[in-house]
Motif scaffolding. Structure first.
Motif, PDB file in Angstrom:
ATOM      1  N   LEU A 116      60.203  68.918  12.127  1.00 19.34           N
ATOM      2  CA  LEU A 116      61.483  69.611  12.198  1.00 19.34           C
ATOM      3  C   LEU A 116      61.814  70.260  10.854  1.00 19.34           C
ATOM      4  CD1 LEU A 116      64.144  70.220  13.719  1.00 19.34           C
ATOM      5  CD2 LEU A 116      64.996  68.017  12.901  1.00 19.34           C
ATOM      6  N   GLU A 117      61.571  69.531   9.780  1.00 16.08           N
ATOM      7  CA  GLU A 117      61.890  70.053   8.452  1.00 16.08           C
ATOM      8  C   GLU A 117      61.060  71.300   8.125  1.00 16.08           C
ATOM      9  OE1 GLU A 117      61.178  66.931   9.174  1.00 16.08           O
ATOM     10  OE2 GLU A 117      63.178  66.030   8.957  1.00 16.08           O
ATOM     11  N   ALA A 118      59.783  71.271   8.515  1.00 13.23           N
ATOM     12  CA  ALA A 118      58.920  72.411   8.215  1.00 13.23           C
ATOM     13  C   ALA A 118      59.370  73.664   8.962  1.00 13.23           C
ATOM     14  CB  ALA A 118      57.472  72.079   8.573  1.00 13.23           C
ATOM     15  N   PHE A 119      59.737  73.522  10.228  1.00 13.03           N
ATOM     16  CA  PHE A 119      60.164  74.696  10.988  1.00 13.03           C
ATOM     17  C   PHE A 119      61.552  75.156  10.556  1.00 13.03           C
ATOM     18  CE2 PHE A 119      56.709  73.407  13.799  1.00 13.03           C
ATOM     19  CZ  PHE A 119      56.148  74.634  14.102  1.00 13.03           C
ATOM     20  N   ALA A 120      62.410  74.219  10.137  1.00  8.47           N
ATOM     21  CA  ALA A 120      63.709  74.615   9.603  1.00  8.47           C
ATOM     22  C   ALA A 120      63.539  75.420   8.323  1.00  8.47           C
ATOM     23  CB  ALA A 120      64.568  73.374   9.349  1.00  8.47           C
ATOM     24  N   ALA A 121      62.593  74.987   7.489  1.00  7.80           N
ATOM     25  CA  ALA A 121      62.320  75.727   6.258  1.00  7.80           C
ATOM     26  C   ALA A 121      61.738  77.108   6.561  1.00  7.80           C
ATOM     27  CB  ALA A 121      61.359  74.923   5.379  1.00  7.80           C
ATOM     28  N   ARG A 122      60.865  77.187   7.564  1.00  6.15           N
ATOM     29  CA  ARG A 122      60.297  78.491   7.942  1.00  6.15           C
ATOM     30  C   ARG A 122      61.393  79.425   8.439  1.00  6.15           C
ATOM     31  NH1 ARG A 122      55.495  80.900  10.007  1.00  6.15           N
ATOM     32  NH2 ARG A 122      55.951  83.122   9.847  1.00  6.15           N
ATOM     33  N   ALA A 123      62.325  78.899   9.226  1.00  5.64           N
ATOM     34  CA  ALA A 123      63.428  79.722   9.718  1.00  5.64           C
ATOM     35  C   ALA A 123      64.292  80.210   8.558  1.00  5.64           C
ATOM     36  CB  ALA A 123      64.271  78.927  10.714  1.00  5.64           C
ATOM     37  N   GLN A 124      64.490  79.350   7.574  1.00  2.52           N
ATOM     38  CA  GLN A 124      65.307  79.725   6.411  1.00  2.52           C
ATOM     39  C   GLN A 124      64.610  80.788   5.573  1.00  2.52           C
ATOM     40  OE1 GLN A 124      68.375  78.545   5.859  1.00  2.52           O
ATOM     41  NE2 GLN A 124      68.673  79.732   3.977  1.00  2.52           N
ATOM     42  N   ALA A 125      63.297  80.648   5.426  1.00  7.49           N
ATOM     43  CA  ALA A 125      62.561  81.552   4.542  1.00  7.49           C
ATOM     44  C   ALA A 125      62.216  82.876   5.204  1.00  7.49           C
ATOM     45  CB  ALA A 125      61.282  80.866   4.050  1.00  7.49           C
ATOM     46  N   ASP A 126      61.764  82.840   6.453  1.00  4.14           N
ATOM     47  CA  ASP A 126      61.222  84.032   7.103  1.00  4.14           C
ATOM     48  C   ASP A 126      62.017  84.508   8.309  1.00  4.14           C
ATOM     49  OD1 ASP A 126      59.059  83.968   5.284  1.00  4.14           O
ATOM     50  OD2 ASP A 126      58.031  82.504   6.539  1.00  4.14           O
ATOM     51  N   GLY A 127      63.068  83.780   8.656  1.00  7.93           N
ATOM     52  CA  GLY A 127      63.880  84.167   9.797  1.00  7.93           C
ATOM     53  C   GLY A 127      63.566  83.350  11.033  1.00  7.93           C
ATOM     54  N   VAL A 128      64.531  83.273  11.924  1.00  9.02           N
ATOM     55  CA  VAL A 128      64.391  82.403  13.090  1.00  9.02           C
ATOM     56  C   VAL A 128      63.357  82.942  14.075  1.00  9.02           C
ATOM     57  CG1 VAL A 128      66.720  81.465  12.880  1.00  9.02           C
ATOM     58  CG2 VAL A 128      66.366  83.546  14.211  1.00  9.02           C
ATOM     59  N   THR A 129      63.190  84.251  14.158  1.00 11.82           N
ATOM     60  CA  THR A 129      62.193  84.798  15.082  1.00 11.82           C
ATOM     61  C   THR A 129      60.786  84.405  14.665  1.00 11.82           C
ATOM     62  OG1 THR A 129      63.644  86.692  15.526  1.00 11.82           O
ATOM     63  CG2 THR A 129      61.344  86.894  16.170  1.00 11.82           C
ATOM     64  N   ALA A 130      60.508  84.459  13.371  1.00 12.48           N
ATOM     65  CA  ALA A 130      59.196  84.029  12.882  1.00 12.48           C
ATOM     66  C   ALA A 130      58.973  82.549  13.157  1.00 12.48           C
ATOM     67  CB  ALA A 130      59.075  84.314  11.381  1.00 12.48           C
TER      68      ALA A 130
END
Length: 339
Positions: free
Chosen positions: A59-73
């Motif tokens: 969960l933390e990794a995907f939350a960080a990805r959403a924060q960094a690259d956007g929720v669509t990515a």
């Protein structure tokens, strides 16, 4: 070993002597066979920590990805992410859907900024989880009203194909949440504009494919509104009521045609329960129509009659912004009407 013997043996180190004395012969035999009991008895109830693993996805990794690259990515990566230890037939989509729902719940407004892009990047199971999480966020007041507006039309645009292609369970979950979003939209007095007629026709198709002669359903109203067809009938009724409010012309023909078909067919206690739940509003906005069908709507001779449901669950308010709507992916409670 008899259960009573096991209990006494396990508690014997802490039991008073007066309690143990009659059991001494038995305790001696058990100690000879199994050895001495533990000095400290095991608790009957053990409390352990539990962490949702989401099939090994972080969960933390995907939350960080959403924060960094956007929720669509983030959702595109999630859709392709391998899931470990998954024995279900859904290919891991259950775990992915659970994680996506948690991600959306953390920041609903951010995830609702571009619903069309997310819907395009997600498979049906993830679409259902995504829109359902936003639906619940709106219910709890955590989603801004300007973010809520576009959701029903976007969700309807990605509805499952009518030819039944794809997994039935995934399609049903998506149909259910689309129906809820349409209901929520119409409860506000808003319209779907140019696609509203298509949405109404789609709901009628769901109702027609679901209703069948049946009696003696346990908790007929709760059972009906937890599946797409029954939920669609509830949403179709909400549309018809709000149409009558806006136009002042009574119930629209698509609703009355659907209701009259159900009333004239062999009894379906689930469909009739949904009709009964909205009976107060139907009477308020179309008293003449209710009077014309009083024999089937208002009779009390059988438990499946619509009026019996109305009497059981009570009247529904007849204000413009309120009509019966269940809260989902959680099904309404058995035996109670969805509020």
């Amino acid at each position: 070993m008899p259960s009573k013997w096991r209990v006494v043996r396990g508690l014997s180190p802490v039991l008073p002597e007066a309690v143990c004395t009659p059991w001494r012969p038995v305790l001696a035999l058990l100690e000879e066979k199994y050895g001495p009991p533990a000095e400290r008895p095991e608790p009957v109830v053990k409390i352990t920590s539990w962490v949702e693993s989401y099939g090994g996805l972080s969960l933390e990794a995907f939350a960080a990805r959403a924060q960094a690259d956007g929720v669509t990515a983030a959702v595109a990566e999630l859709a392709a992410a391998p899931v470990s230890g998954d024995d279900d037939d859904d290919g891991g989509d259950g775990a992915r859907a659970g994680l996506l729902g948690e991600l959306v719940a953390q920041d609903p407004d951010a995830w609702a900024a571009d619903p069309a892009a997310i819907a395009a990047a997600a498979r049906p199971a993830l679409r259902a989880a995504y829109f359902n999480a936003l639906h619940h966020a709106a219910t709890s007041g955590r989603l801004s009203s300007d973010r809520l507006g576009p959701l029903p039309e976007v969700a309807f645009a990605v509805r499952p194909p009518e030819d039944g292609a794809g997994q039935a369970g995934q399609a049903a979950r998506l149909q259910l949440v689309i129906s809820n979003l349409l209901h929520r939209l119409w409860n506000t007095g808003a319209s779907l504009g140019t696609v509203e007629a298509d949405a109404v026709a789609w709901l009628r198709t769901l109702v027609a494919g679901w209703s069948t002669p049946r009696l003696h359903t346990s908790s007929a109203l709760g059972t009906a509104t937890a599946v797409p067809g029954g939920n669609a009938l509830l949403s179709l009724t909400a549309w018809g009521i709000q149409h009558a409010v806006r136009t002042g012309e009574g119930l629209p023909e698509p609703l009355t045609a659907a209701l009259e078909e159900l009333l004239g067919a062999e009894p379906d206690d689930q469909a009739l329960a949904v009709i009964g739940f909205g009976l107060g509003q139907l009477h308020h906005y179309a008293p003449g129509w209710v009077t014309d069908h009083a024999d089937t709507l208002l009779a009390l001779d059988a438990a499946w009659r619509p009026a019996r449901t109305w009497l059981t669950h009570g009247p529904v308010r007849t204000t413009r912004r309120r009509s019966p709507r269940p809260g989902l992916p959680r099904p309404p409670g058995r035996g109670r009407a969805p509020r």
